[in-house]
Scaffold this active site. Sequence first.
Site, short mmCIF file in Angstrom:
data_model
loop_
_atom_site.label_atom_id
_atom_site.label_comp_id
_atom_site.label_asym_id
_atom_site.label_seq_id
_atom_site.Cartn_x
_atom_site.Cartn_y
_atom_site.Cartn_z
N ARG A 50 0.85 -1.19 0.00
CA ARG A 50 0.00 0.00 0.00
C ARG A 50 0.89 1.24 0.00
O ARG A 50 1.28 1.72 1.07
CB ARG A 50 -0.89 0.03 1.24
N ASP A 52 1.79 5.09 -0.06
CA ASP A 52 1.08 6.25 0.48
C ASP A 52 0.79 7.28 -0.60
O ASP A 52 1.26 7.17 -1.74
CB ASP A 52 1.92 6.91 1.58
N TYR A 110 12.60 -0.33 -2.21
CA TYR A 110 12.25 1.07 -2.43
C TYR A 110 13.50 1.90 -2.68
O TYR A 110 14.59 1.55 -2.23
CB TYR A 110 11.55 1.65 -1.19
N ARG A 196 9.94 6.36 4.77
CA ARG A 196 10.01 7.82 4.92
C ARG A 196 10.49 8.21 6.32
O ARG A 196 11.21 9.20 6.48
CB ARG A 196 8.66 8.44 4.59
#
Length: 255
Positions: A50, A52, A110, A196
């Site tokens: 998921r 963001d 990522y 993040r």
Amino acid sequence: MYRYFIYLAYDGTAYHGWQIQPNGSSVQESLMQALSVLLRRQVEVVGAGRTDAGVHARLMVAHFDHPEPLDTALVADKLNRLLPPDISVYKVVPVKPDAHARFDATSRQYEYYVTTAKSPFRRQYSCRLFQKPDFERMNEAARTLADYTDFTSFSKLHTDVKTNNCRIMHAAWTQVDADTWMFTIRADRFLRNMVRAIVGTLLEVGRGKLSVEGFRQVIEQKDRCKAGTSVPGNALFLVDVTYPEETFVSGVCQR
């Protein structure tokens, strides 16, 4: 019932994330609408994760079911005609009936981009830093992530996950060009907001506000309030999702 994986990419700028939202557009909803039009039935889609709001994917994987065998090349081509310009399908791949895009994934990777130069062409896909941090110290801190499994300190509060444990396989900063650096992180799973929050805390190390030992203490305290501020989502990309070979129908390669 036949199950298929869709390999796709998207620019997340215009979306409230991957997951369907009650009051905003999502990538999942756009994909489901396109599939439903193409296959002339309501189609549910399950993603590998998921992302963001504002986060991008160079590679996301999702699965869907259909009662009949499909011409996968034709489906991919027609989906690309139906989808908006900021979502594209690489391919559609047949998988085992019980294969699951989320639960069967063995790793996800990522990338996060920061730049020290003002650029009208990079502003949408990188985070501007006004002073160059110490990337060597940040890499020293990033290496400590492999020593831990509980990353509560980097998780969004009040989520519905059963465990905050993850196994980080790789985490490092590399220089892309004179002004741009990329943080690459690979793990078996990620918590909401985790990448993040990690990047934001590593930047505290790079600015001299937190020592490498202090970074370890942030992890060990298992308290989100002790970690740094989360960096903006526009510079974050999901770039890879991997699966065991047995997930796929015999003779079909995942790549």
